[in-house]
Structure formats: structure tokens, C-alpha cells
Motif scaffolding. Sequence first.
Motif, PDB file in Angstrom:
ATOM      1  N   LEU A 259     -51.398 -32.857 -30.494  1.00 20.89           N
ATOM      2  CA  LEU A 259     -50.775 -34.258 -30.275  1.00 20.89           C
ATOM      3  C   LEU A 259     -52.098 -34.888 -29.644  1.00 20.89           C
ATOM      4  CD1 LEU A 259     -48.087 -35.950 -30.107  1.00 20.89           C
ATOM      5  CD2 LEU A 259     -48.139 -35.258 -27.789  1.00 20.89           C
ATOM      6  N   PRO A 260     -52.681 -36.072 -30.255  1.00 23.79           N
ATOM      7  CA  PRO A 260     -53.777 -36.728 -29.603  1.00 23.79           C
ATOM      8  C   PRO A 260     -53.527 -37.190 -28.046  1.00 23.79           C
ATOM      9  CG  PRO A 260     -52.802 -37.703 -31.527  1.00 23.79           C
ATOM     10  CD  PRO A 260     -51.916 -37.039 -31.036  1.00 23.79           C
ATOM     11  N   LEU A 261     -54.675 -37.102 -27.507  1.00 22.29           N
ATOM     12  CA  LEU A 261     -54.603 -37.693 -25.962  1.00 22.29           C
ATOM     13  C   LEU A 261     -53.998 -39.014 -25.984  1.00 22.29           C
ATOM     14  CD1 LEU A 261     -57.882 -36.393 -24.400  1.00 22.29           C
ATOM     15  CD2 LEU A 261     -55.933 -35.132 -24.575  1.00 22.29           C
ATOM     16  N   PRO A 262     -53.453 -39.224 -24.956  1.00 24.81           N
ATOM     17  CA  PRO A 262     -52.856 -40.658 -24.639  1.00 24.81           C
ATOM     18  C   PRO A 262     -53.966 -41.696 -24.355  1.00 24.81           C
ATOM     19  CG  PRO A 262     -51.679 -39.019 -23.005  1.00 24.81           C
ATOM     20  CD  PRO A 262     -52.914 -38.173 -23.968  1.00 24.81           C
ATOM     21  N   ASP A 263     -53.433 -42.914 -24.502  1.00 27.81           N
ATOM     22  CA  ASP A 263     -54.539 -43.661 -24.376  1.00 27.81           C
ATOM     23  C   ASP A 263     -54.678 -43.838 -22.894  1.00 27.81           C
ATOM     24  OD1 ASP A 263     -55.548 -46.108 -23.306  1.00 27.81           O
ATOM     25  OD2 ASP A 263     -54.346 -47.513 -24.764  1.00 27.81           O
ATOM     26  N   LEU A 264     -55.916 -43.399 -22.339  1.00 28.35           N
ATOM     27  CA  LEU A 264     -56.102 -43.371 -20.880  1.00 28.35           C
ATOM     28  C   LEU A 264     -56.357 -44.623 -19.960  1.00 28.35           C
ATOM     29  CD1 LEU A 264     -58.483 -40.207 -21.093  1.00 28.35           C
ATOM     30  CD2 LEU A 264     -55.995 -40.253 -20.831  1.00 28.35           C
ATOM     31  N   ARG A 265     -55.874 -45.672 -20.591  1.00 29.49           N
ATOM     32  CA  ARG A 265     -56.244 -47.185 -19.893  1.00 29.49           C
ATOM     33  C   ARG A 265     -54.595 -47.535 -19.645  1.00 29.49           C
ATOM     34  NH1 ARG A 265     -59.248 -49.683 -24.929  1.00 29.49           N
ATOM     35  NH2 ARG A 265     -57.687 -48.480 -25.652  1.00 29.49           N
ATOM     36  N   GLN A 266     -53.797 -46.943 -20.224  1.00 25.74           N
ATOM     37  CA  GLN A 266     -52.410 -47.563 -19.915  1.00 25.74           C
ATOM     38  C   GLN A 266     -51.826 -47.339 -18.468  1.00 25.74           C
ATOM     39  OE1 GLN A 266     -49.378 -45.164 -22.212  1.00 25.74           O
ATOM     40  NE2 GLN A 266     -50.927 -43.811 -22.781  1.00 25.74           N
ATOM     41  N   ALA A 275     -48.716 -35.909 -21.735  1.00 31.12           N
ATOM     42  CA  ALA A 275     -49.842 -35.950 -21.384  1.00 31.12           C
ATOM     43  C   ALA A 275     -50.786 -35.053 -22.334  1.00 31.12           C
ATOM     44  CB  ALA A 275     -50.334 -35.834 -19.991  1.00 31.12           C
ATOM     45  N   SER A 276     -50.027 -34.396 -23.371  1.00 26.51           N
ATOM     46  CA  SER A 276     -50.823 -33.562 -24.232  1.00 26.51           C
ATOM     47  C   SER A 276     -51.346 -32.439 -23.674  1.00 26.51           C
ATOM     48  CB  SER A 276     -51.862 -34.496 -24.937  1.00 26.51           C
ATOM     49  OG  SER A 276     -51.416 -35.386 -25.721  1.00 26.51           O
ATOM     50  N   MET A 277     -50.613 -31.942 -22.564  1.00 26.55           N
ATOM     51  CA  MET A 277     -51.243 -30.761 -22.091  1.00 26.55           C
ATOM     52  C   MET A 277     -51.012 -29.375 -22.469  1.00 26.55           C
ATOM     53  SD  MET A 277     -50.571 -32.028 -18.149  1.00 26.55           S
ATOM     54  CE  MET A 277     -51.118 -30.243 -17.191  1.00 26.55           C
ATOM     55  N   VAL A 278     -49.974 -29.365 -23.591  1.00 27.67           N
ATOM     56  CA  VAL A 278     -50.058 -28.059 -24.657  1.00 27.67           C
ATOM     57  C   VAL A 278     -51.300 -27.686 -24.956  1.00 27.67           C
ATOM     58  CG1 VAL A 278     -48.897 -27.119 -26.415  1.00 27.67           C
ATOM     59  CG2 VAL A 278     -47.513 -28.629 -24.985  1.00 27.67           C
ATOM     60  N   HIS A 279     -51.588 -26.343 -24.724  1.00 36.91           N
ATOM     61  CA  HIS A 279     -52.815 -25.731 -25.145  1.00 36.91           C
ATOM     62  C   HIS A 279     -53.157 -25.731 -26.751  1.00 36.91           C
ATOM     63  CE1 HIS A 279     -56.564 -23.621 -25.476  1.00 36.91           C
ATOM     64  NE2 HIS A 279     -56.331 -22.811 -24.313  1.00 36.91           N
ATOM     65  N   PRO A 280     -53.854 -26.377 -27.342  1.00 38.64           N
ATOM     66  CA  PRO A 280     -53.914 -26.556 -28.840  1.00 38.64           C
ATOM     67  C   PRO A 280     -54.405 -25.199 -29.511  1.00 38.64           C
ATOM     68  CG  PRO A 280     -55.339 -28.264 -27.957  1.00 38.64           C
ATOM     69  CD  PRO A 280     -54.928 -27.498 -26.755  1.00 38.64           C
ATOM     70  N   GLY A 318     -54.959 -41.441 -11.564  1.00 41.03           N
ATOM     71  CA  GLY A 318     -54.447 -40.349 -12.294  1.00 41.03           C
ATOM     72  C   GLY A 318     -54.920 -39.857 -13.482  1.00 41.03           C
ATOM     73  N   TRP A 319     -55.169 -40.874 -14.474  1.00 33.55           N
ATOM     74  CA  TRP A 319     -55.671 -40.276 -15.675  1.00 33.55           C
ATOM     75  C   TRP A 319     -57.052 -39.686 -15.490  1.00 33.55           C
ATOM     76  CZ3 TRP A 319     -52.572 -39.680 -19.516  1.00 33.55           C
ATOM     77  CH2 TRP A 319     -51.604 -40.442 -19.593  1.00 33.55           C
ATOM     78  N   GLN A 320     -58.175 -40.293 -14.638  1.00 36.63           N
ATOM     79  CA  GLN A 320     -59.185 -39.833 -14.354  1.00 36.63           C
ATOM     80  C   GLN A 320     -59.337 -38.311 -13.825  1.00 36.63           C
ATOM     81  OE1 GLN A 320     -60.602 -42.870 -11.625  1.00 36.63           O
ATOM     82  NE2 GLN A 320     -61.391 -44.107 -13.210  1.00 36.63           N
ATOM     83  N   GLU A 321     -58.335 -38.127 -12.973  1.00 39.57           N
ATOM     84  CA  GLU A 321     -57.988 -36.523 -12.478  1.00 39.57           C
ATOM     85  C   GLU A 321     -57.334 -35.652 -13.522  1.00 39.57           C
ATOM     86  OE1 GLU A 321     -58.043 -33.310 -10.292  1.00 39.57           O
ATOM     87  OE2 GLU A 321     -58.975 -35.368  -9.490  1.00 39.57           O
ATOM     88  N   LEU A 322     -56.486 -36.512 -14.400  1.00 41.41           N
ATOM     89  CA  LEU A 322     -55.892 -35.415 -15.216  1.00 41.41           C
ATOM     90  C   LEU A 322     -56.818 -35.016 -16.540  1.00 41.41           C
ATOM     91  CD1 LEU A 322     -53.329 -34.083 -15.708  1.00 41.41           C
ATOM     92  CD2 LEU A 322     -52.450 -36.128 -16.814  1.00 41.41           C
ATOM     93  N   TRP A 323     -57.542 -35.996 -17.006  1.00 39.55           N
ATOM     94  CA  TRP A 323     -58.136 -35.989 -18.106  1.00 39.55           C
ATOM     95  C   TRP A 323     -59.643 -36.303 -17.956  1.00 39.55           C
ATOM     96  CZ3 TRP A 323     -57.115 -32.539 -21.614  1.00 39.55           C
ATOM     97  CH2 TRP A 323     -55.798 -32.469 -22.196  1.00 39.55           C
ATOM     98  N   PRO A 324     -60.516 -35.618 -17.247  1.00 40.63           N
ATOM     99  CA  PRO A 324     -61.898 -35.988 -17.040  1.00 40.63           C
ATOM    100  C   PRO A 324     -62.712 -35.503 -18.015  1.00 40.63           C
ATOM    101  CG  PRO A 324     -61.645 -33.954 -16.011  1.00 40.63           C
ATOM    102  CD  PRO A 324     -60.159 -34.510 -16.211  1.00 40.63           C
ATOM    103  N   MET A 325     -63.778 -36.327 -18.438  1.00 36.54           N
ATOM    104  CA  MET A 325     -64.614 -35.825 -19.513  1.00 36.54           C
ATOM    105  C   MET A 325     -64.742 -34.382 -20.110  1.00 36.54           C
ATOM    106  SD  MET A 325     -65.811 -37.122 -22.209  1.00 36.54           S
ATOM    107  CE  MET A 325     -65.659 -39.001 -21.684  1.00 36.54           C
ATOM    108  N   GLU A 326     -65.034 -33.551 -18.856  1.00 38.16           N
ATOM    109  CA  GLU A 326     -65.004 -32.245 -19.199  1.00 38.16           C
ATOM    110  C   GLU A 326     -64.090 -31.643 -20.084  1.00 38.16           C
ATOM    111  OE1 GLU A 326     -65.558 -27.797 -18.468  1.00 38.16           O
ATOM    112  OE2 GLU A 326     -67.052 -29.535 -18.368  1.00 38.16           O
TER     113      GLU A 326
END
Length: 413
Positions: A259-266, A275-280, A318-326
Motif C-alpha cells: 500500500l502506498p504511503l499516505p499523503d503526509l500533508r493531509q 498509515a501503511s504500517m504493514v511491513h512490506p 504526527g506525520w513527521q513523527e510517524l514517517w520521518p525520511m529515514e
Amino acid sequence: MDVLVLGGGPAALCIASELNQRGVAVAGIAPDPVNDPWPNTYGIWADELKAVGLEHLLEHRWSDTVSYFGDGGSTVQDQSHAHGIDYGLFDRAALQRYWLERADGVVWHQDTAERVELNGATTSVSCVSGTTLQARLVIDASGSRTPHIRRPDQGPVAGQAAYGVVGRFSKPPIESGRFVLMDYRCDHLSEQQRSEPPTFLYAMDLGDGVFFVEETSLALAPGVPYDVLKQRLQQRLELRGVEITEVIHEEFCLFPMNLPLPDLRQPVLAFGGAASMVHPASGYMVGALLRRGPDLAQALAEALANPSLGSAALAQRGWQELWPMELVLRHQLYQFGLGRLMGFNETLLRTHFATFFSLPREEWFGFLTNTLPLPRLMAVMLRLFALSPWELRRGLVLGVSSAQSPIFRQSAG
């Protein structure tokens, strides 16, 4: 209220409980009572729970953990690969109770969110019942099929499908006291079936003569139908002279792997499958909930302490904490790898996993749990490539042509 959580499953209970523990005013909307029993089983490597001090939530634990990557028919091919690390099965009621007790005081509205709208500094949720609730921040933890979270359309979403049975058998379907992570032996299949998308057995001895056996497809778009998985499971058991004498529970699973990552600006935040947290690479998520939930809750609690921040700004934090660039880059690497594996035929897939589990234990464990820092993850992937035979390297780099792989043809179509 400060936060309104949508959903009543593991992700919703996890984030609601963590926020509640930090003094955040939380409420929830769930279509069913949040204390209703969960239908599916949740497995996890015991070391993941040890890291967060929650090993007591396991109902079963196995030290004899193995996989099979041969195709049957000879002693060598039937040899098991020992993983050398404990695996556990959650006590679902205990896990649910753990989160509910930590969420004591959270009001759960039994309803279904129909519309979520930004309303200036707050967000309003209109429900099917006609009720409208408002909060400074809405967190959608209602699962991957939610209509309230925007994400890019990147083509068909591959699903991991599984059909399983908890029951009693005419004789043990696997060795007593054992957990089988993957049994890719395909000696029970016809030649035609071997050219179709591969599946593997996931199985465990639950004690007292009860076993759980589940036929699983790694990932395919669309997912492998349940009747195909059920037939393959029956063939697998029949070849070994095993009959199901009592069905205690049937399990049907289908969840997205890429599943693609969500739009992190919404302005609506997500958690869990939404939030697409299932491990691919593995299909697991509960370990990620337990690791990442506290940090997300802490970041939100600190942001909520600033009364000037509205829904959009809170969601952004919240998005910044959940999906940082790393984590975004790691997710992209896993997505790339899954895309390659989806094109592999039976032989290549078995070769890949045999090679993968020959890596040092801390490397394959870190890969499957998404706990390796990005540089280490890249190094592990390069080591895997170096250890792979030529045909597997070719598939990892170039993919597998449609002429070679019926799986690729189905997923691409």
C-alpha cells in the motif's frame, strides 16, 4: 476532546491507550464494541516483545522454529532450516485487555464515521447515526480500506492472502512442539499448480492435540482466492496422510503488502494499516504498533499542549513523527524488494528465502522487523545479493520477464 480515534482494532486501541496514558483527552468511534473478541491470530518474534517488556502477553511460545525451502522428494530437500530464535503467538484477549486498561476513561462511540471534514482549527466527523463529533485532531486507525485517508494511486495493491484452520487432526500435521514459519515444499502440487502463484504453509502446535495450519500467499494482485488456498492446504495434508477431524476455528486473512504511503500533508492523521504500517517484507504490524505508538503519542501530547495549533498543524507533527525520511526510504526499499519477489516463480522464491535465512540471525531478524537503520539495511540487502546464485541476482536486478513468471503476468494484469 483533543483527539478522536477512528477504529476499534489493535491500531486504534494502541494509539488511544498511549495518548490516554499521557493525559490527552481521547474518544473513539468504532462500528463494533471495542471489547468484542478479535477473530484473527497475531504472531511475533519473542525478542520484539522482550524489547518493549511485554513478553507476558504471549499465549504460546516456541523455541523449535523452522522453515522448509525444498520441494520434497528427497532427504536433503525435506530438511528443515532452524531459525534459532523464539516465536510467539499473542494471547489476543490479553493484548486487547492490556490496551483497554491503559485506555481507561476513553469514551468509545459505537458508530461508523461517514464524513471527515476540516473545520478551521478543528476537524468534524459525521457518523452514520447522524451524530457529529469534533476534535482538535482525528486519527484514522480503522484499517487499510479507510476512505478517509488520501494516498497516491500507484496501481494494483498486492495482498497477502491466507486460509487457516485451528483444529484437531488424525495425526500431527507438523512435529509436536514446533513452529513452522514457512514450508515452501511443493511435492503435493501438480505440474500445473507449480506454474501458478506459489504458496507456503505457516503452522504451529498449540498443545493438547490442537494445531494451527495456514496456507499463505506472500503477495499478489489480486490476492490468491481462499478456495485455492483451502484446496492447496488439503492437498498438502493429504499427501502426508493427515485428515482434519475437528475444525475449531477457520481463519481468512487478506491485507495489503505494498500500500502506498499516505499523503503526509493531509490534516487527518493515520495509524496502523491506514498509515501503511504493514511491513512490506513480512506482512507483520503489531510489533511496529508497540514500538512506534509511544513515540507518536508523546509527540502529539507535546504538540497538543500548544493551544494555538489546529488540526492541520497537529496532523503535520504526527506525520513527521510517524514517517520521518529515514522510515520513508526504508519503506521504499522494502517496496522495491517486494515488487521483485512478486515476479519470482516457485523455484526462485524458494532459492531466495533459503539464501535470505542463511544471513546472520541479527540481520534477517532486523530486516523482518524493520529495526535496522537505513545504512545497515542497505548493507544487508547488498550481502544478500552477493550470496545469491546468478539467476536470483538477475531477478533481483532486472525482475523476471512475463515469459518466465506466471505470477508476474497475473499481478501485472
